[in-house]
Design a protein around this motif. Structure first.
Motif, mmCIF file in Angstrom:
data_model
loop_
_atom_site.group_PDB
_atom_site.id
_atom_site.type_symbol
_atom_site.label_atom_id
_atom_site.label_comp_id
_atom_site.label_asym_id
_atom_site.label_seq_id
_atom_site.Cartn_x
_atom_site.Cartn_y
_atom_site.Cartn_z
ATOM 1 N N ARG A 1 7.689 29.691 0.396
ATOM 2 C CA ARG A 1 8.613 29.574 1.535
ATOM 3 C C ARG A 1 9.355 28.246 1.451
ATOM 4 N NH1 ARG A 1 3.658 29.658 5.776
ATOM 5 N NH2 ARG A 1 2.371 28.094 4.732
ATOM 6 N N TYR A 2 10.584 28.276 1.908
ATOM 7 C CA TYR A 2 11.433 27.092 1.865
ATOM 8 C C TYR A 2 10.974 26.060 2.898
ATOM 9 C CZ TYR A 2 15.535 24.170 2.806
ATOM 10 O OH TYR A 2 16.373 23.108 3.027
ATOM 11 N N VAL A 3 10.867 24.822 2.451
ATOM 12 C CA VAL A 3 10.553 23.703 3.331
ATOM 13 C C VAL A 3 11.861 22.978 3.635
ATOM 14 C CG1 VAL A 3 9.307 21.538 3.579
ATOM 15 C CG2 VAL A 3 8.264 23.447 2.330
ATOM 16 N N PRO A 4 12.255 22.881 4.911
ATOM 17 C CA PRO A 4 13.536 22.255 5.250
ATOM 18 C C PRO A 4 13.727 20.901 4.570
ATOM 19 C CG PRO A 4 12.576 23.234 7.203
ATOM 20 C CD PRO A 4 11.542 23.355 6.116
ATOM 21 N N GLY A 5 14.857 20.758 3.924
ATOM 22 C CA GLY A 5 15.182 19.503 3.265
ATOM 23 C C GLY A 5 14.915 19.479 1.771
ATOM 24 N N GLU A 6 14.144 20.448 1.255
ATOM 25 C CA GLU A 6 13.859 20.430 -0.179
ATOM 26 C C GLU A 6 15.034 21.006 -0.961
ATOM 27 O OE1 GLU A 6 10.714 22.830 -1.811
ATOM 28 O OE2 GLU A 6 11.011 24.420 -0.329
ATOM 29 N N ASP A 7 15.099 20.659 -2.238
ATOM 30 C CA ASP A 7 16.194 21.155 -3.062
ATOM 31 C C ASP A 7 15.813 22.488 -3.696
ATOM 32 O OD1 ASP A 7 14.578 20.597 -5.358
ATOM 33 O OD2 ASP A 7 15.264 18.532 -5.330
ATOM 34 N N PRO A 8 16.786 23.221 -4.213
ATOM 35 C CA PRO A 8 16.512 24.542 -4.807
ATOM 36 C C PRO A 8 15.496 24.481 -5.943
ATOM 37 C CG PRO A 8 18.862 24.261 -4.477
ATOM 38 C CD PRO A 8 18.229 22.930 -4.194
ATOM 39 N N GLU A 9 15.580 23.448 -6.772
ATOM 40 C CA GLU A 9 14.675 23.333 -7.922
ATOM 41 C C GLU A 9 13.222 23.256 -7.465
ATOM 42 O OE1 GLU A 9 17.352 21.501 -7.427
ATOM 43 O OE2 GLU A 9 18.688 22.305 -8.983
ATOM 44 N N SER A 10 12.968 22.551 -6.370
ATOM 45 C CA SER A 10 11.606 22.412 -5.854
ATOM 46 C C SER A 10 11.062 23.753 -5.380
ATOM 47 C CB SER A 10 11.587 21.403 -4.700
ATOM 48 O OG SER A 10 10.301 21.329 -4.117
ATOM 49 N N LEU A 11 11.898 24.531 -4.686
ATOM 50 C CA LEU A 11 11.472 25.845 -4.208
ATOM 51 C C LEU A 11 11.180 26.779 -5.376
ATOM 52 C CD1 LEU A 11 11.013 27.891 -1.941
ATOM 53 C CD2 LEU A 11 13.483 28.303 -1.893
ATOM 54 N N VAL A 12 12.054 26.773 -6.376
ATOM 55 C CA VAL A 12 11.838 27.630 -7.555
ATOM 56 C C VAL A 12 10.560 27.213 -8.273
ATOM 57 C CG1 VAL A 12 12.734 28.236 -9.843
ATOM 58 C CG2 VAL A 12 14.280 28.173 -7.884
ATOM 59 N N SER A 13 10.332 25.917 -8.404
ATOM 60 C CA SER A 13 9.142 25.417 -9.094
ATOM 61 C C SER A 13 7.868 25.870 -8.397
ATOM 62 C CB SER A 13 9.184 23.890 -9.169
ATOM 63 O OG SER A 13 8.000 23.381 -9.744
ATOM 64 N N ARG A 14 7.856 25.814 -7.069
ATOM 65 C CA ARG A 14 6.658 26.212 -6.332
ATOM 66 C C ARG A 14 6.414 27.726 -6.431
ATOM 67 N NH1 ARG A 14 8.056 23.993 -2.334
ATOM 68 N NH2 ARG A 14 8.385 25.588 -0.741
ATOM 69 N N ALA A 15 7.502 28.496 -6.379
ATOM 70 C CA ALA A 15 7.354 29.948 -6.548
ATOM 71 C C ALA A 15 6.863 30.280 -7.950
ATOM 72 C CB ALA A 15 8.688 30.638 -6.268
ATOM 73 N N ASP A 16 7.337 29.542 -8.944
ATOM 74 C CA ASP A 16 6.882 29.742 -10.327
ATOM 75 C C ASP A 16 5.385 29.434 -10.472
ATOM 76 O OD1 ASP A 16 8.557 30.857 -12.212
ATOM 77 O OD2 ASP A 16 9.743 29.036 -12.442
ATOM 78 N N GLN A 17 4.943 28.386 -9.800
ATOM 79 C CA GLN A 17 3.516 28.040 -9.864
ATOM 80 C C GLN A 17 2.644 29.150 -9.288
ATOM 81 O OE1 GLN A 17 2.662 24.048 -8.275
ATOM 82 N NE2 GLN A 17 4.732 23.425 -8.846
ATOM 83 N N THR A 18 3.106 29.765 -8.204
ATOM 84 C CA THR A 18 2.324 30.882 -7.636
ATOM 85 C C THR A 18 2.343 32.082 -8.573
ATOM 86 O OG1 THR A 18 4.222 31.732 -6.377
ATOM 87 C CG2 THR A 18 2.822 30.103 -5.290
ATOM 88 N N LEU A 19 3.465 32.276 -9.274
ATOM 89 C CA LEU A 19 3.544 33.359 -10.264
ATOM 90 C C LEU A 19 2.531 33.120 -11.387
ATOM 91 C CD1 LEU A 19 4.771 35.751 -11.791
ATOM 92 C CD2 LEU A 19 6.609 34.214 -12.559
ATOM 93 N N TYR A 20 2.460 31.909 -11.880
ATOM 94 C CA TYR A 20 1.507 31.605 -12.949
ATOM 95 C C TYR A 20 0.071 31.788 -12.471
ATOM 96 C CZ TYR A 20 5.589 29.537 -15.189
ATOM 97 O OH TYR A 20 6.835 29.335 -15.747
ATOM 98 N N LEU A 21 -0.174 31.504 -11.188
ATOM 99 C CA LEU A 21 -1.509 31.717 -10.631
ATOM 100 C C LEU A 21 -1.852 33.203 -10.638
ATOM 101 C CD1 LEU A 21 -4.030 30.556 -9.232
ATOM 102 C CD2 LEU A 21 -2.832 30.838 -7.043
ATOM 103 N N ALA A 22 -0.887 34.052 -10.299
ATOM 104 C CA ALA A 22 -1.110 35.503 -10.315
ATOM 105 C C ALA A 22 -1.443 35.977 -11.728
ATOM 106 C CB ALA A 22 0.129 36.232 -9.793
ATOM 107 N N LYS A 23 -0.777 35.432 -12.719
ATOM 108 C CA LYS A 23 -1.072 35.805 -14.098
ATOM 109 C C LYS A 23 -2.453 35.300 -14.523
ATOM 110 C CE LYS A 23 3.495 36.409 -16.108
ATOM 111 N NZ LYS A 23 3.159 37.760 -16.610
ATOM 112 N N LYS A 24 -2.744 34.090 -14.122
ATOM 113 C CA LYS A 24 -4.028 33.494 -14.480
ATOM 114 C C LYS A 24 -5.187 34.275 -13.873
ATOM 115 C CE LYS A 24 -6.627 29.160 -14.016
ATOM 116 N NZ LYS A 24 -6.606 27.786 -13.446
ATOM 117 N N ASP A 25 -4.992 34.813 -12.669
ATOM 118 C CA ASP A 25 -6.055 35.540 -11.977
ATOM 119 C C ASP A 25 -6.155 37.007 -12.385
ATOM 120 O OD1 ASP A 25 -6.692 33.241 -10.709
ATOM 121 O OD2 ASP A 25 -6.194 33.902 -8.680
#
Length: 353
Positions: free
Chosen positions: A308-332
């Motif tokens: 979820r978007y945190v007010p004030g963050e840049d697009p790259e930060s949001l994409v990075s966090r979503a990518d990390q959750t994706l990698y967690l899904a693969k890892k699990d």
């Protein structure tokens, strides 16, 4: 999105755009005009912010600045040469219309001058023969004016048809430029633009915004085993599923390779997870078949991450966090959906070990 302004609004915006371009010494090219028209019309809040920032800082609209504005807000990776060619043809068609109007204006001026001249001559109690000559001359001038107007009408109709055709061609080019050819989803360039706009709207309206990052499990294995044509078939399958599920206000894109992204405006994390699960379940329910032989080759599964978007963050930060959750899904274990909540739990578990 395609828009059509009423003629009075369009005329006002066009004049205002050209006026501002002249004041700030911006060359009146079709590309620059498109940007400044959108700015005056208030069509793109992010564009308005970018130009206002330059204006407030006393910056100059150099060729580089103008090109960067066009690249960022008007072009999504399209073939510039092709688009430029169509733009020049539009410019040429508009030029012809202006020429026709100028000729008509000249003809009207000549006609008015002729009437004034003949009126003056008639006021002096002309002889009957002279009156006949004067009326004949007026009739001849009238016929000339009628013919000019008839030609103008035909020329304007022809030019109007050409402009409509060229406008449709430009719309097609822009649509193609923003679309991934294989999956028919938005491409990466369009995704980047849509995410910036979604973040801006979320900040303005204080509404929730979530991002899904999705990856096809074991895609390389499919490609290596069955070849790239089957890989393309799988990518199309996922593309169709995303198109069927996401709403009009959402943006589904091919992020790159076998990775996809979905921008979900006005959507909280719980609802975003439901969308991700629907996508994962629908794709997992299908079976991939070799169209040539009819052989069933297996199941396609997806791993997905939601942030979820945190007010004030840049697009790259949001994409990075979503990518990390994706990698967690693969890892699990893959074929599952994870969120940033799971990411936080995993981080705490790792710290406790």
């Amino acid at each position: 999105m395609k828009t059509s302004d009423p003629i009075d609004v369009a005329s006002h915006c066009a004049r205002a755009a050209l006026g501002m371009m002249e004041r700030h010494k911006v060359p009146p090219t079709p590309e620059n005009f498109a940007i400044w028209y959108a700015f005056v019309a208030g069509r793109n809040p992010v564009l308005s912010d970018a130009i206002n920032l330059i204006l407030s800082g006393g910056g100059k609209f150099t060729q580089k600045v103008n090109e960067e504005l066009y690249e960022r807000f008007a072009v999504f990776g399209q073939d510039k040469a092709e688009l430029r060619e169509v733009g020049l043809r539009v410019e040429e068609a508009v030029g012809k219309v202006l020429e026709y109007l100028s000729n008509a204006s000249s003809g009207t001026t000549n006609y008015g001058a002729a009437l004034e001249h003949f009126s003056g001559r008639l006021s002096g109690a002309p002889a009957p023969d002279y009156l006949t000559d004067a009326v004949g001359a007026i009739m001849a001038e009238t016929k000339t004016m009628v013919e000019i107007n008839r030609q103008l009408e035909g020329n304007l109709e022809s030019s109007s048809t050409e402009i409509v055709r060229l406008r449709n061609e430009l719309d097609d080019l822009k649509r193609e430029a923003a679309t991934d050819a294989l999956t028919q989803l938005s491409n990466r360039k369009m995704f980047d633009h849509a995410l910036v706009m979604a973040i801006h709207n979320a900040d303005e309206t204080r509404s929730p915004l979530c991002l899904l990052m999705i990856d096809i499990d074991h895609f390389k294995q499919f490609n290596d085993t069955y070849g790239h044509p089957l890989g393309d078939q799988i990518l199309k399958l996922v593309g169709r599923s995303l198109t069927d599920i996401v709403k009009v206000k959402d943006t589904a894109a091919r992020y790159g390779g076998e990775e996809f992204a979905v921008i979900l405006p006005e959507t909280d994390l719980e609802a975003a997870l439901q969308v991700a699960e629907t996508i994962r379940g629908q794709v997992a329910a299908k079976r991939v078949t070799n169209r040539r032989t009819g052989q069933v080759l297996g199941q396609v599964t997806l791993s997905a991450g939601a942030a979820r978007y945190v007010p004030g963050e840049d697009p790259e930060s949001l994409v990075s966090r979503a990518d990390q959750t994706l990698y967690l899904a693969k890892k699990d274990g893959r074929n599952r959906v994870k969120s940033e909540v799971d990411l936080a739990v995993a981080a705490k578990t790792s710290e406790g070990q």
